[in-house]
Scaffold this motif. Structure first.
Motif, PDB file in Angstrom:
ATOM      1  N   GLN A 199      -6.297   8.340  15.196  1.00 60.80           N
ATOM      2  CA  GLN A 199      -5.423   8.014  14.069  1.00 60.80           C
ATOM      3  C   GLN A 199      -5.013   6.547  14.056  1.00 60.80           C
ATOM      4  OE1 GLN A 199      -2.215  11.004  14.277  1.00 60.80           O
ATOM      5  NE2 GLN A 199      -3.172  11.976  12.498  1.00 60.80           N
ATOM      6  N   LEU A 200      -4.713   5.991  15.209  1.00 55.11           N
ATOM      7  CA  LEU A 200      -4.334   4.579  15.270  1.00 55.11           C
ATOM      8  C   LEU A 200      -5.484   3.689  14.816  1.00 55.11           C
ATOM      9  CD1 LEU A 200      -2.383   4.595  18.652  1.00 55.11           C
ATOM     10  CD2 LEU A 200      -1.414   4.055  16.423  1.00 55.11           C
ATOM     11  N   LEU A 201      -6.692   4.025  15.263  1.00 49.43           N
ATOM     12  CA  LEU A 201      -7.865   3.246  14.874  1.00 49.43           C
ATOM     13  C   LEU A 201      -8.155   3.410  13.384  1.00 49.43           C
ATOM     14  CD1 LEU A 201     -10.223   1.452  15.764  1.00 49.43           C
ATOM     15  CD2 LEU A 201     -11.538   3.531  16.246  1.00 49.43           C
ATOM     16  N   PHE A 202      -8.103   4.642  12.914  1.00 52.19           N
ATOM     17  CA  PHE A 202      -8.379   4.908  11.501  1.00 52.19           C
ATOM     18  C   PHE A 202      -7.357   4.215  10.600  1.00 52.19           C
ATOM     19  CE2 PHE A 202      -7.506   7.485   7.695  1.00 52.19           C
ATOM     20  CZ  PHE A 202      -8.757   7.440   7.085  1.00 52.19           C
ATOM     21  N   SER A 203      -6.085   4.257  10.984  1.00 50.23           N
ATOM     22  CA  SER A 203      -5.039   3.637  10.170  1.00 50.23           C
ATOM     23  C   SER A 203      -5.248   2.137  10.055  1.00 50.23           C
ATOM     24  CB  SER A 203      -3.660   3.921  10.775  1.00 50.23           C
ATOM     25  OG  SER A 203      -3.381   5.300  10.810  1.00 50.23           O
ATOM     26  N   ALA A 204      -5.568   1.504  11.178  1.00 51.00           N
ATOM     27  CA  ALA A 204      -5.774   0.053  11.165  1.00 51.00           C
ATOM     28  C   ALA A 204      -6.971  -0.323  10.291  1.00 51.00           C
ATOM     29  CB  ALA A 204      -5.978  -0.449  12.597  1.00 51.00           C
ATOM     30  N   ILE A 205      -8.051   0.442  10.400  1.00 53.32           N
ATOM     31  CA  ILE A 205      -9.252   0.135   9.608  1.00 53.32           C
ATOM     32  C   ILE A 205      -9.007   0.418   8.127  1.00 53.32           C
ATOM     33  CG2 ILE A 205     -11.640   0.814   9.188  1.00 53.32           C
ATOM     34  CD1 ILE A 205     -11.912   1.368  12.177  1.00 53.32           C
ATOM     35  N   TRP A 206      -8.388   1.549   7.829  1.00 55.04           N
ATOM     36  CA  TRP A 206      -8.157   1.935   6.438  1.00 55.04           C
ATOM     37  C   TRP A 206      -7.322   0.882   5.701  1.00 55.04           C
ATOM     38  CZ3 TRP A 206      -9.684   6.087   3.372  1.00 55.04           C
ATOM     39  CH2 TRP A 206      -9.002   6.236   2.161  1.00 55.04           C
ATOM     40  N   LEU A 207      -6.271   0.401   6.366  1.00 52.22           N
ATOM     41  CA  LEU A 207      -5.358  -0.538   5.715  1.00 52.22           C
ATOM     42  C   LEU A 207      -5.923  -1.952   5.621  1.00 52.22           C
ATOM     43  CD1 LEU A 207      -1.940   0.695   7.155  1.00 52.22           C
ATOM     44  CD2 LEU A 207      -2.847   1.013   4.844  1.00 52.22           C
ATOM     45  N   ARG A 208      -7.077  -2.169   6.213  1.00 49.48           N
ATOM     46  CA  ARG A 208      -7.775  -3.437   5.985  1.00 49.48           C
ATOM     47  C   ARG A 208      -8.403  -3.474   4.600  1.00 49.48           C
ATOM     48  NH1 ARG A 208      -9.219  -6.926  10.155  1.00 49.48           N
ATOM     49  NH2 ARG A 208      -8.466  -6.313  12.231  1.00 49.48           N
ATOM     50  N   PHE A 209      -8.668  -2.291   4.046  1.00 55.90           N
ATOM     51  CA  PHE A 209      -9.357  -2.206   2.759  1.00 55.90           C
ATOM     52  C   PHE A 209      -8.468  -1.652   1.646  1.00 55.90           C
ATOM     53  CE2 PHE A 209     -12.516  -1.814   6.138  1.00 55.90           C
ATOM     54  CZ  PHE A 209     -13.433  -2.800   5.772  1.00 55.90           C
ATOM     55  N   PHE A 210      -7.438  -0.895   2.018  1.00 51.21           N
ATOM     56  CA  PHE A 210      -6.589  -0.268   1.016  1.00 51.21           C
ATOM     57  C   PHE A 210      -5.120  -0.551   1.323  1.00 51.21           C
ATOM     58  CE2 PHE A 210     -10.379   2.383   1.611  1.00 51.21           C
ATOM     59  CZ  PHE A 210     -10.915   2.347   0.329  1.00 51.21           C
ATOM     60  N   GLN A 211      -4.298  -0.554   0.277  1.00 52.98           N
ATOM     61  CA  GLN A 211      -2.885  -0.850   0.452  1.00 52.98           C
ATOM     62  C   GLN A 211      -2.093   0.375   0.883  1.00 52.98           C
ATOM     63  OE1 GLN A 211      -1.129  -2.747  -2.932  1.00 52.98           O
ATOM     64  NE2 GLN A 211       0.890  -2.965  -1.990  1.00 52.98           N
ATOM     65  N   TYR A 212      -2.572   1.568   0.506  1.00 53.09           N
ATOM     66  CA  TYR A 212      -1.864   2.811   0.824  1.00 53.09           C
ATOM     67  C   TYR A 212      -2.782   3.778   1.547  1.00 53.09           C
ATOM     68  CZ  TYR A 212       0.995   0.919  -2.983  1.00 53.09           C
ATOM     69  OH  TYR A 212       1.746   0.097  -3.781  1.00 53.09           O
ATOM     70  N   GLY A 213      -2.168   4.668   2.340  1.00 52.08           N
ATOM     71  CA  GLY A 213      -2.931   5.747   2.937  1.00 52.08           C
ATOM     72  C   GLY A 213      -3.335   6.739   1.861  1.00 52.08           C
ATOM     73  N   PRO A 214      -4.272   7.650   2.146  1.00 48.02           N
ATOM     74  CA  PRO A 214      -4.752   8.615   1.136  1.00 48.02           C
ATOM     75  C   PRO A 214      -3.640   9.451   0.512  1.00 48.02           C
ATOM     76  CG  PRO A 214      -6.179   8.619   3.060  1.00 48.02           C
ATOM     77  CD  PRO A 214      -5.002   7.776   3.421  1.00 48.02           C
ATOM     78  N   LEU A 215      -2.808  10.081   1.320  1.00 52.54           N
ATOM     79  CA  LEU A 215      -1.734  10.915   0.771  1.00 52.54           C
ATOM     80  C   LEU A 215      -0.635  10.054   0.155  1.00 52.54           C
ATOM     81  CD1 LEU A 215      -1.317  13.863   3.313  1.00 52.54           C
ATOM     82  CD2 LEU A 215      -2.643  13.749   1.199  1.00 52.54           C
ATOM     83  N   GLU A 216      -0.404   8.868   0.724  1.00 52.82           N
ATOM     84  CA  GLU A 216       0.587   7.962   0.153  1.00 52.82           C
ATOM     85  C   GLU A 216       0.157   7.523  -1.251  1.00 52.82           C
ATOM     86  OE1 GLU A 216       1.343   8.059   4.438  1.00 52.82           O
ATOM     87  OE2 GLU A 216      -0.493   7.832   3.257  1.00 52.82           O
ATOM     88  N   TRP A 217      -1.139   7.326  -1.438  1.00 56.10           N
ATOM     89  CA  TRP A 217      -1.665   6.925  -2.750  1.00 56.10           C
ATOM     90  C   TRP A 217      -1.434   8.037  -3.773  1.00 56.10           C
ATOM     91  CZ3 TRP A 217      -5.257   8.403  -6.402  1.00 56.10           C
ATOM     92  CH2 TRP A 217      -5.674   7.420  -7.313  1.00 56.10           C
ATOM     93  N   ILE A 218      -1.721   9.279  -3.385  1.00 60.76           N
ATOM     94  CA  ILE A 218      -1.500  10.426  -4.286  1.00 60.76           C
ATOM     95  C   ILE A 218      -0.010  10.567  -4.589  1.00 60.76           C
ATOM     96  CG2 ILE A 218      -1.682  12.935  -4.491  1.00 60.76           C
ATOM     97  CD1 ILE A 218      -4.146  12.794  -2.688  1.00 60.76           C
ATOM     98  N   TRP A 219       0.817  10.406  -3.567  1.00 59.45           N
ATOM     99  CA  TRP A 219       2.273  10.525  -3.727  1.00 59.45           C
ATOM    100  C   TRP A 219       2.781   9.489  -4.728  1.00 59.45           C
ATOM    101  CZ3 TRP A 219       6.280   9.710   0.812  1.00 59.45           C
ATOM    102  CH2 TRP A 219       7.476  10.358   0.478  1.00 59.45           C
ATOM    103  N   ARG A 220       2.306   8.277  -4.600  1.00 57.96           N
ATOM    104  CA  ARG A 220       2.738   7.208  -5.498  1.00 57.96           C
ATOM    105  C   ARG A 220       2.201   7.433  -6.913  1.00 57.96           C
ATOM    106  NH1 ARG A 220       4.893   2.240  -4.439  1.00 57.96           N
ATOM    107  NH2 ARG A 220       4.597   0.652  -6.045  1.00 57.96           N
ATOM    108  N   LEU A 221       0.970   7.893  -7.023  1.00 57.86           N
ATOM    109  CA  LEU A 221       0.369   8.166  -8.331  1.00 57.86           C
ATOM    110  C   LEU A 221       1.179   9.232  -9.063  1.00 57.86           C
ATOM    111  CD1 LEU A 221      -2.013   7.993 -10.383  1.00 57.86           C
ATOM    112  CD2 LEU A 221      -3.154   9.752  -9.029  1.00 57.86           C
ATOM    113  N   ALA A 222       1.535  10.303  -8.382  1.00 57.33           N
ATOM    114  CA  ALA A 222       2.273  11.392  -9.005  1.00 57.33           C
ATOM    115  C   ALA A 222       3.712  10.989  -9.330  1.00 57.33           C
ATOM    116  CB  ALA A 222       2.281  12.621  -8.093  1.00 57.33           C
ATOM    117  N   THR A 223       4.264  10.090  -8.556  1.00 56.73           N
ATOM    118  CA  THR A 223       5.642   9.650  -8.773  1.00 56.73           C
ATOM    119  C   THR A 223       5.759   8.743  -9.999  1.00 56.73           C
ATOM    120  OG1 THR A 223       6.191   9.778  -6.413  1.00 56.73           O
ATOM    121  CG2 THR A 223       7.591   8.383  -7.794  1.00 56.73           C
TER     122      THR A 223
END
Length: 326
Positions: free
Chosen positions: A297-321
């Motif tokens: 998870q630590l590795l995935f989080s660091a890599i993911w946030l190099r390309f995206f501003q939000y995590g997958p569920l955070e993106w859905i949460w923000r979209l729905a909000t």
């Protein structure tokens, strides 16, 4: 508030969220995989005692408190942008409850539905004076701690987080080293006394529900104090650029706290099913699994946030909000 100060405040909260997630999984995995009770005088028995002294009930208060801080930040930023903060927050809470309801099917001990419910209850307190919120939060926390009503402690913890936001505790935090040091030392002394007292009631044999009630009750009572010490010491470490860099994976981990919290459950259940670990795993082996999950998870989080501003569920949460694509 300067842009740099705002970023520092957010970074500190993300570090704390990531840190709290590290402890939460250590406890959750035991119930999810129905870990075997340790035998006397074994490494498993030692690890069990370590968990109940330093982990159980020590990390969820941090997560709850941070939910309150995040609640305040969300509402104030929405108002600053001229939006209807109440409507947006209600949408946010509804989506969180849906996430939690789905998560509850697989993890009955999950906290998202609890946070959503508490957020709805505490929404009116956003307009209450900070002194009143602080006083109510402290009094309720003391009351529920004395009564060892763990589930109800979430309400005052979130309210205290809301009050901390009102007091702007995490703004210009680099200029508050003296106050943080005093807070941390005070929390350490109280936590040390509490842990010593709890240790005196530790059963000699591996835990049995019939003779550990006193031990667990004391643990619930002192939990927020130990949590406060953990928060204080981490914030002090983050004053150093060296530790900010060393602990930087926690920041990414915390920025994706919703995704990582839910995916912890996914990892545990998949591993448990794949290797038939339910009721066949020892306490110490659950630690090894958690270490592997940390790494992934630590590795995935660091890599993911190099390309995206939000995590997958955070993106859905923000979209729905906001009802608009982030």
């Amino acid at each position: 508030m300067k842009k740099v100060e705002r970023n520092e405040r957010i970074d500190t909260l993300d570090y704390l969220r990531g840190f709290s997630l590290l402890g939460i999984i250590l406890v959750n995995i035991l119930a999810m995989l129905s870990a075997q009770k340790p035998l006397p005088n074994t490494q498993d028995a030692f690890y069990q005692r370590f968990l109940f002294l330093f982990v159980e009930g020590r990390f969820y208060p941090i997560f709850s408190f941070l939910f309150g801080v995040g609640m305040y930040i969300f509402l104030t930023r929405a108002e600053r942008k001229g939006k209807n903060a109440t409507i947006l927050f209600l949408r946010r809470i509804i989506v969180l409850f849906i996430f939690g309801f789905i998560h509850f099917i697989f993890q009955p001990g999950e906290a998202l539905t609890v946070y959503a419910s508490c957020g709805l209850i505490l929404l009116p307190f956003y307009k209450v004076r900070k002194e009143i919120n602080l006083a109510i939060g402290i009094l309720l926390l003391i009351l529920f701690a004395i009564l060892a009503m763990k589930i109800f402690m979430t309400v005052p913890l979130i309210l205290l987080g809301l009050a901390a936001g009102q007091y702007r505790v995490f703004e210009e935090i680099t200029h508050k080293r003296k106050q943080i040091t005093i807070f941390t030392v005070s929390a350490f002394l109280l936590a040390a006394l509490g842990l010593f007292f709890q240790y005196q009631h530790m059963p000699l044999a591996p835990f049995n529900p019939f003779h550990i009630n006193r031990f667990l009750t004391i643990g619930i009572m002192i939990g927020p104090i130990v949590s406060a010490f953990y928060v204080g010491i981490l914030i002090l470490l983050l004053q150093s650029q060296f530790f900010r860099k060393i602990l930087s994976p926690l920041k990414s981990y915390g920025r994706m706290s919703l995704t990582n919290y839910v995916s912890q459950t996914v990892f545990i259940l998949v591993v448990g099913k794949a290797f038939d670990l339910f009721r066949h795993i020892t306490y110490l082996h659950t630690l090894y699994i958690c270490l592997v999950i940390y790494f992934i998870q630590l590795l995935f989080s660091a890599i993911w946030l190099r390309f995206f501003q939000y995590g997958p569920l955070e993106w859905i949460w923000r979209l729905a909000t906001y009802k608009e694509k982030p």
